[in-house]
Design an enzyme around this catalytic site. Structure first.
Site, PDB file in Angstrom:
ATOM      1  N   ASP B  11      37.247  48.214-114.891  1.00  0.00           N
ATOM      2  CA  ASP B  11      36.272  47.724-113.914  1.00  0.00           C
ATOM      3  C   ASP B  11      35.504  46.570-114.532  1.00  0.00           C
ATOM      4  OD1 ASP B  11      36.984  49.542-112.031  1.00  0.00           O
ATOM      5  OD2 ASP B  11      35.440  51.004-112.565  1.00  0.00           O
ATOM      6  N   ASP B 130      41.791  53.748-100.393  1.00  0.00           N
ATOM      7  CA  ASP B 130      40.854  54.795-100.836  1.00  0.00           C
ATOM      8  C   ASP B 130      40.864  55.851 -99.757  1.00  0.00           C
ATOM      9  OD1 ASP B 130      40.152  53.346-103.083  1.00  0.00           O
ATOM     10  OD2 ASP B 130      38.440  52.377-102.110  1.00  0.00           O
TER      11      ASP B 130
END
Lengths: 193, 251
Positions: B11, B130
């Site tokens: 990330d 997701d």
């Protein structure tokens, strides 16, 4: 050492540029015939679609430039397929260096093949110092059958040519520029031919 | 034989990795390039960089970072986070990314998938989904999991691959961060029924979890973040474990 990367409309050339750069060589990226003809080594990369790539090469006269080369050329991925006679991808007549056709995978495996697969029956100075069954990175939906030009073979439902060679023309279906240490070694071997 | 892929995810925010990282060998622990190099040396098959920067300046920061990554890393890498147009993708690919992943923007405008596939080829278009299980099914969520849709994950995966997505990165929100294992059922359902590779994500806690998602879940690749960052599992150790259990893996 003057290394030329052929610039055309198929895919980006960043990775191969960086891979050669890591060997301490500053390659040129060009579609200029003169610069290609005078280079010591030529890279013919390619990610994309066969018919639009061939059309571009013809429009820029690069098809005949490539065919006439006497110095070592390395075709990569679509670059390798374009060096063959014909591709089933949009039924495209190609450069015909290798006297064989490109077919679409029809096996039950997922298409495209994406990922690391092994290469064997290695038989070329391109693979000097590399053992059979090392892994390299592939992304493709079309393949070249095994032929007298095969210098590496891979299994994806069927056994096919993962590299070809005829005289000064070398080609890999896989991406040596994305294949870690093994890939770097293959590029280095090509540069040292 | 094609191998199963192990993919660490980093990330990135404002050009730095966000999560605390335990690698002592490297000087700037926040540098995604150094971390990426290290993972590549450890045998990662691919890397995913997820940009979570939320400013307008991000495109510039991100493309500079992608250029640095591309110069230093010789394995494939994917960049995702807030990508919503052909221009976004064009900049990232020109900077050296091999693939891009799209998520919310593709749900809002499914035609984006086709446009990107036609322009750049399916092989560089990764569709990230997701998903969360509730009301007896798996639903698609947007904006980092904050917005629920009434789209079922399986239907979306089918539609997106028909539109040209070349790979699916499937994250189970129920499993993400739990370290209790991947979402086997939905991974298997999608992976068995679409003809593109599926990357399972969310829930990795043990080496057995990877084995399970490759065998029972039929996943083509597995992605994880914290277990690698915190060195709970080493990539070489994981790959050796899987190979000994007859999973096709690159050592």
């Amino acid at each position: 050492m003057k290394v030329a990367i052929i610039k055309y409309n198929a895919g980006n050339v960043c990775s191969i540029y960086n891979a050669i750069n890591r060997l301490g060589i500053e390659p040129i990226i060009t579609d200029n015939s003169e610069q290609i003809l005078t280079a010591d080594k030529i890279i013919f990369p390619g990610v994309g679609e066969a018919s639009s790539a061939m059309q571009y090469l013809k429009q820029h006269n690069l098809d005949s430039v490539i065919k006439d080369l006497k110095q070592p050329l390395l075709g990569i991925c679509l670059g390798m397929q374009l060096l063959c006679r014909f591709s089933e991808e949009n039924n495209t007549p190609c450069l015909g260096i290798f006297n064989q056709d490109i077919k679409k995978f029809t096996s039950s495996n997922k298409i495209p093949q994406i990922g690391w697969n092994s290469i064997d029956t290695l038989s070329s100075e391109l693979f000097k110092g590399i053992n059979n069954n090392e892994y390299v990175y592939f992304v493709h939906s079309y393949y070249a059958e095994i032929s007298e030009n095969t210098i590496a073979a891979t299994d994806y439902g069927i056994k096919y040519s993962s590299a070809l060679q005829k005289g000064n023309f070398y080609a890999t279906q896989f991406h040596p520029e994305k294949s870690g240490f093994i890939g770097s070694k293959i590029i280095e071997n090509f540069i040292n031919l | 034989m094609l191998t199963k892929r192990i993919i660490p995810c980093l990330d990135v925010k404002d050009g730095k990795t966000v999560k605390g990282i335990n690698f002592k060998e490297i000087k700037d622990v926040g540098d995604p390039v150094e971390l990426g190099k290290l993972y590549a040396e450890f045998g990662a098959d691919e890397l995913v960089f997820l940009d979570i920067t939320a400013t307008h300046e991000k495109r510039k920061t991100l493309s500079t970072l992608v250029e640095r990554i591309a110069k230093n890393i010789n394995i494939p890498f994917t960049v995702g986070g807030g990508i919503s147009s052909i221009d976004d993708v064009s900049i990232l690919l020109q900077s050296g990314a091999d693939k891009i992943s799209i998520n919310s923007a593709a749900v809002r405008n499914p035609q984006l998938i086709t446009n990107l596939a036609n322009r750049f080829g399916s092989q560089c278009v990764v569709l990230a989904i997701d998903t969360k299980f509730d009301n007896n099914d798996w639903y698609v969520y947007l904006n980092g999991g904050r917005i629920k849709t009434d789209i079922k994950a399986y239907d979306w995966a089918k539609e997106a691959t028909e539109k040209g997505a070349g790979e699916i990165l499937l994250t189970s929100m129920n499993h993400d961060g739990t370290k209790q294992g991947f979402a086997i059922d939905i991974t298997k359902k999608i992976s068995t029924n679409v003809n593109v590779p599926v990357i399972a994500s969310g829930g990795a806690g043990t080496m057995e979890h990877f084995y399970d998602v490759f065998t029972d879940g039929n996943a083509d690749a597995a992605l994880a973040a914290s277990i690698f960052h915190y060195k709970e599992i080493g990539i070489p150790q994981l790959k050796e474990f899987l190979k000994q259990r007859n999973i096709s893996i690159r050592i």
